[in-house]
Design a protein around this motif. Structure first.
Motif, PDB file in Angstrom:
ATOM      1  N   LYS A 286       0.844  -1.205   0.000  1.00  0.00           N
ATOM      2  CA  LYS A 286       0.000   0.000   0.000  1.00  0.00           C
ATOM      3  C   LYS A 286       0.875   1.249   0.000  1.00  0.00           C
ATOM      4  N   LYS A 287       0.366   2.299  -0.593  1.00  0.00           N
ATOM      5  CA  LYS A 287       1.068   3.586  -0.624  1.00  0.00           C
ATOM      6  C   LYS A 287       0.826   4.305   0.696  1.00  0.00           C
ATOM      7  N   HIS A 288       1.710   5.230   1.012  1.00  0.00           N
ATOM      8  CA  HIS A 288       1.617   5.943   2.288  1.00  0.00           C
ATOM      9  C   HIS A 288       0.287   6.671   2.423  1.00  0.00           C
ATOM     10  N   ALA A 289      -0.187   7.269   1.353  1.00  0.00           N
ATOM     11  CA  ALA A 289      -1.456   7.998   1.398  1.00  0.00           C
ATOM     12  C   ALA A 289      -2.626   7.048   1.681  1.00  0.00           C
ATOM     13  N   GLU A 290      -2.592   5.847   1.094  1.00  0.00           N
ATOM     14  CA  GLU A 290      -3.647   4.863   1.337  1.00  0.00           C
ATOM     15  C   GLU A 290      -3.661   4.424   2.800  1.00  0.00           C
ATOM     16  N   ILE A 291      -2.455   4.197   3.331  1.00  0.00           N
ATOM     17  CA  ILE A 291      -2.344   3.767   4.728  1.00  0.00           C
ATOM     18  C   ILE A 291      -2.864   4.868   5.648  1.00  0.00           C
ATOM     19  N   ALA A 292      -2.494   6.106   5.344  1.00  0.00           N
ATOM     20  CA  ALA A 292      -2.940   7.236   6.161  1.00  0.00           C
ATOM     21  C   ALA A 292      -4.462   7.308   6.166  1.00  0.00           C
ATOM     22  N   GLU A 293      -5.057   7.114   5.024  1.00  0.00           N
ATOM     23  CA  GLU A 293      -6.516   7.158   4.931  1.00  0.00           C
ATOM     24  C   GLU A 293      -7.147   6.018   5.722  1.00  0.00           C
ATOM     25  N   MET A 294      -6.549   4.821   5.633  1.00  0.00           N
ATOM     26  CA  MET A 294      -7.076   3.664   6.350  1.00  0.00           C
ATOM     27  C   MET A 294      -7.000   3.849   7.861  1.00  0.00           C
ATOM     28  N   LEU A 295      -5.872   4.407   8.313  1.00  0.00           N
ATOM     29  CA  LEU A 295      -5.645   4.536   9.751  1.00  0.00           C
ATOM     30  C   LEU A 295      -6.204   5.831  10.326  1.00  0.00           C
ATOM     31  N   GLY A 296      -6.584   6.745   9.468  1.00  0.00           N
ATOM     32  CA  GLY A 296      -7.142   8.007   9.937  1.00  0.00           C
ATOM     33  C   GLY A 296      -6.093   8.945  10.506  1.00  0.00           C
ATOM     34  N   VAL A 297      -4.881   8.896   9.946  1.00  0.00           N
ATOM     35  CA  VAL A 297      -3.793   9.788  10.365  1.00  0.00           C
ATOM     36  C   VAL A 297      -3.240  10.482   9.125  1.00  0.00           C
ATOM     37  N   THR A 298      -2.289  11.383   9.342  1.00  0.00           N
ATOM     38  CA  THR A 298      -1.700  12.074   8.202  1.00  0.00           C
ATOM     39  C   THR A 298      -0.634  11.204   7.543  1.00  0.00           C
ATOM     40  N   LYS A 299      -0.263  11.586   6.338  1.00  0.00           N
ATOM     41  CA  LYS A 299       0.760  10.859   5.585  1.00  0.00           C
ATOM     42  C   LYS A 299       2.114  10.938   6.303  1.00  0.00           C
ATOM     43  N   LYS A 300       2.406  12.076   6.912  1.00  0.00           N
ATOM     44  CA  LYS A 300       3.677  12.246   7.641  1.00  0.00           C
ATOM     45  C   LYS A 300       3.765  11.291   8.826  1.00  0.00           C
ATOM     46  N   VAL A 301       2.648  11.076   9.509  1.00  0.00           N
ATOM     47  CA  VAL A 301       2.635  10.159  10.646  1.00  0.00           C
ATOM     48  C   VAL A 301       2.928   8.736  10.162  1.00  0.00           C
ATOM     49  N   VAL A 302       2.338   8.368   9.044  1.00  0.00           N
ATOM     50  CA  VAL A 302       2.577   7.036   8.481  1.00  0.00           C
ATOM     51  C   VAL A 302       4.042   6.889   8.097  1.00  0.00           C
ATOM     52  N   GLU A 303       4.597   7.896   7.432  1.00  0.00           N
ATOM     53  CA  GLU A 303       6.007   7.840   7.047  1.00  0.00           C
ATOM     54  C   GLU A 303       6.896   7.701   8.277  1.00  0.00           C
ATOM     55  N   TYR A 304       6.596   8.444   9.327  1.00  0.00           N
ATOM     56  CA  TYR A 304       7.385   8.371  10.562  1.00  0.00           C
ATOM     57  C   TYR A 304       7.320   6.959  11.144  1.00  0.00           C
ATOM     58  N   ARG A 305       6.125   6.385  11.187  1.00  0.00           N
ATOM     59  CA  ARG A 305       5.973   5.042  11.754  1.00  0.00           C
ATOM     60  C   ARG A 305       6.751   4.006  10.952  1.00  0.00           C
ATOM     61  N   ILE A 306       6.696   4.114   9.635  1.00  0.00           N
ATOM     62  CA  ILE A 306       7.402   3.150   8.780  1.00  0.00           C
ATOM     63  C   ILE A 306       8.913   3.300   8.949  1.00  0.00           C
ATOM     64  N   TYR A 307       9.406   4.540   8.920  1.00  0.00           N
ATOM     65  CA  TYR A 307      10.852   4.748   9.032  1.00  0.00           C
ATOM     66  C   TYR A 307      11.368   4.398  10.410  1.00  0.00           C
ATOM     67  N   SER A 308      10.592   4.643  11.441  1.00  0.00           N
ATOM     68  CA  SER A 308      11.035   4.244  12.781  1.00  0.00           C
ATOM     69  C   SER A 308      11.016   2.720  12.906  1.00  0.00           C
ATOM     70  N   ALA A 309      10.087   2.062  12.244  1.00  0.00           N
ATOM     71  CA  ALA A 309      10.076   0.592  12.230  1.00  0.00           C
ATOM     72  C   ALA A 309      11.321   0.075  11.515  1.00  0.00           C
TER      73      ALA A 309
END
Length: 174
Positions: free
Chosen positions: A137-160
């Motif tokens: 999934k793309k970051h924007a899709e994940i953000a929409e699914m989780l109800g957060v911003t794209k930056k939050v998703v990117e942060y979570r992925i990079y910290s993982a």
């Protein structure tokens, strides 16, 4: 105007009449020509389904020809498919690999450590990481699914990723 042109195969009563008139003949034709091994009754039913799907295109006078042609072609396709299946059944898979026992052991150890590091991630990191890397999934899709911003998703992925690199330090990962 002839009776054939007035009667529409798409009408249930007309279709039922066609079915009652030709179903036994079609089934017998397929059985006598190809035998029971290719399920002639299933192919006959499939031919009638195709007739129903194409009822606007087929006139009543052409229904029998359509049914027998379609059913015959289905049987021929099934025979071709069975030939391909038999060809691959004859081929024996190789019983060896080019992987050394050391590689297989390392692979197993890596997988165990990878699972342990994944379990150590927070739920938010793990969900974002797996949605991105496993499901693609793309970051924007994940953000929409989780109800957060794209930056939050990117942060979570990079910290993982950082935790994975840290936990799998002796293994080379990209």
């Amino acid at each position: 105007m002839s009776k054939d042109l007035k009667e529409d195969i798409c009408e249930e009563t007309v279709f039922e009449r066609v079915y009652n008139k030709y179903s036994k003949d079609l089934n017998d034709f397929l059985y006598y020509k190809y035998g029971a091994q290719y399920n002639p009754s299933d192919k006959a039913q499939d031919a009638f389904m195709k007739l129903w799907d194409n009822c606007k295109k087929v006139t009543l006078s052409k229904a029998k020809s359509f049914l027998f042609t379609v059913a015959n072609n289905m049987m021929l396709n099934e025979i071709k498919h069975q030939k391909v299946v038999m060809k691959f059944e004859k081929e024996t898979p190789k019983k060896y690999t080019n992987e050394t026992p050391e590689f297989l052991l390392e692979k197993e150890q890596y997988f165990e450590r990878y699972q342990a590091v994944l379990e150590s991630l927070t739920e938010e990191q793990r969900v974002a990481f797996l949605l991105s890397k496993v499901e693609g999934k793309k970051h924007a899709e994940i953000a929409e699914m989780l109800g957060v911003t794209k930056k939050v998703v990117e942060y979570r992925i990079y910290s993982a990723f950082d935790k994975l690199k840290e936990g799998l330090g002796d293994f080379k990962i990209k």
